[in-house]
Motif scaffolding. Structure first.
Motif, PDB file in Angstrom:
ATOM      1  N   THR A  83       0.902  -1.455  -0.095  1.00 34.56           N
ATOM      2  CA  THR A  83      -0.084   0.124   0.006  1.00 34.56           C
ATOM      3  C   THR A  83       1.010   1.189  -0.101  1.00 34.56           C
ATOM      4  O   THR A  83       1.907   1.500   0.676  1.00 34.56           O
ATOM      5  CB  THR A  83      -0.925   0.113   1.345  1.00 34.56           C
ATOM      6  OG1 THR A  83      -1.674  -1.360   1.154  1.00 34.56           O
ATOM      7  CG2 THR A  83      -1.637   1.281   1.425  1.00 34.56           C
ATOM      8  N   PHE A  84       0.463   2.123  -0.792  1.00 36.57           N
ATOM      9  CA  PHE A  84       1.103   3.406  -0.740  1.00 36.57           C
ATOM     10  C   PHE A  84      -0.074   4.426  -0.400  1.00 36.57           C
ATOM     11  O   PHE A  84      -1.140   4.380  -0.736  1.00 36.57           O
ATOM     12  CB  PHE A  84       1.660   3.826  -2.094  1.00 36.57           C
ATOM     13  CG  PHE A  84       3.071   3.319  -2.537  1.00 36.57           C
ATOM     14  CD1 PHE A  84       3.185   1.824  -2.717  1.00 36.57           C
ATOM     15  CD2 PHE A  84       4.105   4.225  -2.576  1.00 36.57           C
ATOM     16  CE1 PHE A  84       4.285   1.504  -3.066  1.00 36.57           C
ATOM     17  CE2 PHE A  84       5.520   3.651  -2.757  1.00 36.57           C
ATOM     18  CZ  PHE A  84       5.617   2.255  -2.992  1.00 36.57           C
ATOM     19  N   THR A  85       0.264   5.361   0.351  1.00 38.30           N
ATOM     20  CA  THR A  85      -0.789   6.334   0.780  1.00 38.30           C
ATOM     21  C   THR A  85      -0.748   7.766   0.083  1.00 38.30           C
ATOM     22  O   THR A  85       0.182   7.886  -0.355  1.00 38.30           O
ATOM     23  CB  THR A  85      -0.563   6.566   2.276  1.00 38.30           C
ATOM     24  OG1 THR A  85       0.488   7.166   2.625  1.00 38.30           O
ATOM     25  CG2 THR A  85      -0.681   5.331   3.137  1.00 38.30           C
ATOM     26  N   GLY A  86      -1.902   8.458   0.407  1.00 39.01           N
ATOM     27  CA  GLY A  86      -1.810   9.812  -0.182  1.00 39.01           C
ATOM     28  C   GLY A  86      -1.671  10.117  -1.530  1.00 39.01           C
ATOM     29  O   GLY A  86      -2.132   9.236  -2.498  1.00 39.01           O
ATOM     30  N   ARG A  87      -0.831  11.030  -1.831  1.00 40.06           N
ATOM     31  CA  ARG A  87      -0.614  11.396  -3.195  1.00 40.06           C
ATOM     32  C   ARG A  87       0.069  10.322  -4.019  1.00 40.06           C
ATOM     33  O   ARG A  87       0.042  10.309  -5.309  1.00 40.06           O
ATOM     34  CB  ARG A  87       0.537  12.548  -3.165  1.00 40.06           C
ATOM     35  CG  ARG A  87       1.218  13.031  -4.374  1.00 40.06           C
ATOM     36  CD  ARG A  87       2.089  13.879  -3.835  1.00 40.06           C
ATOM     37  NE  ARG A  87       2.010  15.006  -3.237  1.00 40.06           N
ATOM     38  CZ  ARG A  87       2.744  15.335  -2.386  1.00 40.06           C
ATOM     39  NH1 ARG A  87       4.079  14.657  -1.838  1.00 40.06           N
ATOM     40  NH2 ARG A  87       2.554  16.354  -1.376  1.00 40.06           N
ATOM     41  N   PHE A  88       0.551   9.145  -3.497  1.00 37.30           N
ATOM     42  CA  PHE A  88       1.054   8.101  -4.107  1.00 37.30           C
ATOM     43  C   PHE A  88       0.374   6.674  -4.202  1.00 37.30           C
ATOM     44  O   PHE A  88       0.630   5.750  -4.295  1.00 37.30           O
ATOM     45  CB  PHE A  88       2.690   7.870  -3.511  1.00 37.30           C
ATOM     46  CG  PHE A  88       3.652   9.025  -3.565  1.00 37.30           C
ATOM     47  CD1 PHE A  88       3.776   9.534  -4.947  1.00 37.30           C
ATOM     48  CD2 PHE A  88       4.198   9.536  -2.468  1.00 37.30           C
ATOM     49  CE1 PHE A  88       4.863  10.676  -4.989  1.00 37.30           C
ATOM     50  CE2 PHE A  88       4.942  10.690  -2.542  1.00 37.30           C
ATOM     51  CZ  PHE A  88       5.255  11.124  -3.758  1.00 37.30           C
ATOM     52  N   HIS A 104      -1.963   5.716  -6.026  1.00 39.04           N
ATOM     53  CA  HIS A 104      -1.765   4.851  -7.382  1.00 39.04           C
ATOM     54  C   HIS A 104      -0.646   3.935  -7.587  1.00 39.04           C
ATOM     55  O   HIS A 104      -0.506   3.227  -8.352  1.00 39.04           O
ATOM     56  CB  HIS A 104      -1.687   6.042  -8.450  1.00 39.04           C
ATOM     57  CG  HIS A 104      -0.569   6.879  -8.341  1.00 39.04           C
ATOM     58  ND1 HIS A 104      -0.343   7.722  -7.473  1.00 39.04           N
ATOM     59  CD2 HIS A 104       0.572   6.862  -9.434  1.00 39.04           C
ATOM     60  CE1 HIS A 104       0.863   8.490  -7.657  1.00 39.04           C
ATOM     61  NE2 HIS A 104       1.326   8.046  -8.940  1.00 39.04           N
ATOM     62  N   LEU A 105       0.376   4.154  -6.614  1.00 41.78           N
ATOM     63  CA  LEU A 105       1.353   2.861  -6.707  1.00 41.78           C
ATOM     64  C   LEU A 105       1.218   1.851  -5.746  1.00 41.78           C
ATOM     65  O   LEU A 105       2.132   1.034  -5.970  1.00 41.78           O
ATOM     66  CB  LEU A 105       2.896   3.828  -6.192  1.00 41.78           C
ATOM     67  CG  LEU A 105       3.130   5.110  -7.011  1.00 41.78           C
ATOM     68  CD1 LEU A 105       4.337   5.732  -6.474  1.00 41.78           C
ATOM     69  CD2 LEU A 105       3.367   4.501  -8.515  1.00 41.78           C
ATOM     70  N   ALA A 120       2.627  12.196   4.762  1.00 42.01           N
ATOM     71  CA  ALA A 120       1.144  12.074   4.336  1.00 42.01           C
ATOM     72  C   ALA A 120       1.100  11.005   3.354  1.00 42.01           C
ATOM     73  O   ALA A 120       0.039  10.304   3.358  1.00 42.01           O
ATOM     74  CB  ALA A 120       0.605  13.227   3.971  1.00 42.01           C
ATOM     75  N   SER A 121       2.180  11.091   2.552  1.00 36.53           N
ATOM     76  CA  SER A 121       1.914  10.115   1.386  1.00 36.53           C
ATOM     77  C   SER A 121       3.227   9.076   1.233  1.00 36.53           C
ATOM     78  O   SER A 121       4.419   9.772   1.308  1.00 36.53           O
ATOM     79  CB  SER A 121       1.972  10.993   0.082  1.00 36.53           C
ATOM     80  OG  SER A 121       0.797  11.837   0.148  1.00 36.53           O
ATOM     81  N   GLY A 122       3.146   8.051   0.949  1.00 30.17           N
ATOM     82  CA  GLY A 122       4.247   7.218   0.633  1.00 30.17           C
ATOM     83  C   GLY A 122       3.998   5.715   1.001  1.00 30.17           C
ATOM     84  O   GLY A 122       2.773   5.330   1.424  1.00 30.17           O
TER      85      GLY A 122
END
Lengths: 246, 246, 246, 246, 246, 246
Positions: B233-238, B240-241, C38-40
């Motif tokens: 899992t990638f979170t937030g802005r990423f 989609h990865l 927040a993202s990653g």
């Protein structure tokens, strides 16, 4: 484009095999001229064999120069006479050991070498250090087969190489294997299929590097320490080399 | 063969210039797809710029994978995101810094680098050490021009680079010069003519290495530490990865 | 003194654990702010994960700068984005891998690393070489456990790490062990007791180094190649980074 | 916490100065005990001086052990007797050269050293190589002042050091300067202000590293090659060392 | 020619044995003066022992200078006090570890070391690195016998050394073995016969190197960093060293 | 004892000069046989010259073996054919470059090399790296005189060498100078007197090392990679080498 692939030993069956492997991988417009010196050892398995073969390599470059050769390949894994060969031409000159090392580092972070005889492992170690690839190589391994056994039609030598490659794969924490002998030029495909990780072979790698440099119009630098030798007198058996250089 | 040349910055004029230089040197059957990330810095002149651009490089590889790309080139001299890019594909991935270093060592014993800004010299130094080429490089030099000045139509930037190359030739005891910026992809010929010793440029070098590896059927090793990433899992802005890998 | 401990992955339980371990070792006047981007990625187990996480590290430094942070810690054993983070602040920035290496060399002549997955061993090898500690490290070992298994409440992962540490102690001729994952921040005491030789853990080591540098009034040098980035335009998803630097 | 700062030479004014600098930087709960051997050279400017001083260092550790010392510092830039000192105690022992190198690499990518006499430069070079920091250091410079000139009240020595630091800043492409003598412990602030880039000084750096290791409960490893010496007979002038070890 | 062979420990039976081995190998005109310090450890098996013994080495050089000695040998495998000794004389000074390494590289491409105790292996590793021989040495091995066991008349210690040498021969892929203790000076012949590959021993090697340098009229350079120490005051137990140098 | 000093080039006046210098330094019982190959270049100033001369070196070793030679010296500063020569005999074989490097490190901590032509500097650099002496050498300098100019009776060449040695002394921070050409064998005394620091010359150094190894009964290891070559067929001009080895 004409590439002169110099097999530094004088076993013509190996020269042919190397030439065929080189031609097979070459680009459509590339003509491979596979040669070996008129004089020299039938196989290269020692520093002594290397020293004698290096003269033949130099002479084959001189012969190539009379034909407007576009690039040269030194097709023995010790890269014998490589820097001397470079001095004799504006064309690029590629050794198959360096070629294999360069390619292996582009597709993996660490590799092992599988060569023929344990005693030639030191030659590979010296090259790795000189070229800067020592920390990319986990281990130099030997299948303990004489070079000319690779010319036999049977599969005994091949099986030993494959077995050693499997050990490398299972024990060395690597991503690729480098085959450490010009006589293995035709074995890459089968070994790779059997072992299941990328196998880099120097003759084929060198052909592509040679074509690349020619395309890039990058030849051996004649500025500085690879400039043509200062012409001078050679005596005795090497008299014909007098005046070479420029 | 389709090679995706990724300009890690987002200046499209540079992407175009790089793409044209790449296509010009490419073999007849090679199609160059020059791209740059949708998101990222307009030039790469710091570690920070590199870090942000590396994500774009990875995403451009992912985009390339949806098109059956045969090889990738990371066209910024710091090779940003190179190992990450290799994890994401079975195709070969070449950085232009490594490409230039490899080629320079094949035609000379020692080279110098001429890059844009002094502050990016440390990036080149780190790469030389990591790749094993540190002792082949005499000196890292900077012309002290911002990267985007290379996009100007005038000759001021070019003249500064040529002047620095001449100093390298005269002071560094070298056989070749490596140009240290993707934005110099179109300048190799002129610089080489002006300076008079071989000039190696990374984009063009990388195209030939990429073609070579494809011809050799050598892709990034999926055995060991360049295997596809474990999907997660990638979170937030990423986000989609998420699930990328295998 | 306020130290921002940046967990580069986005698993908050790990961020909390790291923050607690950091606060526990911190000096009385030190306030630990444990954050994660927040993202990653939820864990970092590949070069690809690293590349994405490095952007988050940089952004967390930018966030820290708005709060007058005194020092930063990058709490992932690959030290992702470390040099970029340093460019963004006058405060010191410490990676937990480098912190552990520094401390281990102060109490022993040779150490081994025990990390999570074998595939990340190459990251440690690259750091050892870049930092100059390669000859101080005998071996990089992996317990072959995914990072997030360290978040499980059970002892299975811990037992595997302890077993690998015992092998290191018995086979590697070392004086200390370095734990190779930020997720092991709370395990140092127990492992050390079980294994019987000094165990160095990076988060705790980095806290003390960060406090030390602040006390010494030594921040990241803004002279030369770690100076603030040249401000520039970033596009797309990274538009908010435009103008960063100075 | 009690830290024994051992000035390996026997000039008490320098011991006092070093002790004051150490106490000034120390944490509130840290008590600095500054000592120097009863026997030894008044300054250390040669390998010979180092060898003699190293015995005093070892004896000062033995003295410290009778007082439950928490950590030791060897306050001469050649780190004389460092490994021997480590063998004699479970407490951490820090040399000021290593301390300065560690700290300098945390805030810059490259540093230069400014030491007293040119002839001691080789000592710094040997340490850089042994510790692994050789490629982080651009240049070892000397102000060519005898060590005890640093004890003069005038500013002549200081001015020479500042002048050499300025040359380092302007010529060496560095981010930080390391001061190469324990007698410069009180000069860091002024030099840094005058020169304008971070200046790392070993005594102060070592105090913070020593405090750090104590906080981390990390002492010298007694596992392996820094274990207590095997007790044995010493003869003559060193008879009192008989039976030392465990 | 008079060569002073300094046994850095104070066990006279070992001094005698070393002296006899040295005299046996010496040229007809060479007179060996075997000495050991009046003060110091009876054996050297730790960094601490080394530090104390190094003072004795320096004093034995000073004693030798009063007799017009032509060359010095430091006959302990850690080469304790070697550079200090060199500062004190214009004569050459040879350490037995360096002597053995030099000779071993002249007759083989790779060697292993067989020393006494595992804990002193680190001393050999440090010397190999400092001298530049690290990549010539495959492995440092220990027979795990205390140094003074070599003084026993029985064969138990010898048998353990021979067994370890055989393992080196069979497992290490080497051409020669270096014996890692001055106390083995008389064992070279027998070990070599038993093991069947060249065995290099440092005392005997050093005698020939010392004679060689004297013949060549090459003494320790007094130009630069091995110049005589600057004379100064020494206090306490070392007061007699005041004013030494020039 | 009989030492065969092989001048790898075919200029007999140089062979004589080298032989005389060798005999002058040799021990009373040593007989120097100075030879040069029947075939080869009159001077060695390039990799190409080296490659051809290496065959002559090997043949001169084979000739020496027919006379029960006790040791061999390869008297050209590039040590051409050294490892091959070692394979062909149980006797020790010493190259004059390695001999000079070994001796220089025994009397100084850092040295510079002064050689003939700048283009051969790379040969010295490669040897320094391969042998492990790279960090002991500050700089490789060239007087820019062709090798055979050293055979002229005038002093022009000598003056240039002395001038370059003075620059090395004044600029390089060294303790000794290594002369980088066999043709300088007779110049050591005068250069040393003029320049005022120790000057190491390889022919004379090699004679003493060869005598030393013979005294120590240490010959080239026939265990492992310097064993006699596997006998085989050589063709053409090298047919007489068939069956060499054992």
């Amino acid at each position: 484009m004409q590439i002169r692939v110099i097999n530094p030993n004088t076993t013509l069956s190996m020269t042919d095999k190397i030439g065929e492997a080189a031609q097979r991988i070459a680009a459509p417009g590339t003509r491979i001229v596979a040669t070996s010196p008129a004089s020299g050892p039938v196989s290269i398995e020692s520093h002594f064999d290397e020293v004698v073969s290096a003269v033949g390599v130099a002479e084959e470059v001189l012969a190539g120069e009379r034909e407007q050769t576009d690039a040269y390949i030194v097709a023995c894994f010790g890269d014998p006479g490589l820097l001397a060969a470079r001095e004799l031409t504006r064309a690029p000159v590629i050794g198959i050991a360096e070629a294999a090392f360069h390619m292996a580092t582009l597709i993996s972070t660490r590799f092992s070498i599988v060569t023929t005889l344990g005693r030639t492992g030191i030659i590979a170690e010296h090259l790795l250090q000189a070229y800067g690839f020592a920390h990319h190589c986990r281990r130099v391994r030997a299948a303990e087969i004489p070079v000319l056994d690779l010319e036999d039609s049977g599969r005994a030598a091949l099986e030993r190489i494959i077995a050693e490659c499997r050990r490398a794969r299972d024990e060395d924490n690597i991503g690729a294997i480098v085959l450490g002998c010009g006589g293995m030029a035709d074995l890459r495909g089968e070994i790779s299929r059997e072992v299941g990780l990328p196998v880099v072979e120097g003759v084929t790698a060198a052909v592509k590097l040679a074509e690349s440099l020619v395309s890039l119009d990058l030849g051996t630098s004649k500025f500085g320490d690879l400039a043509f030798p200062r012409p001078k007198t050679f005596t005795g058996r090497f008299e014909h080399l007098s005046g070479i250089g420029g």
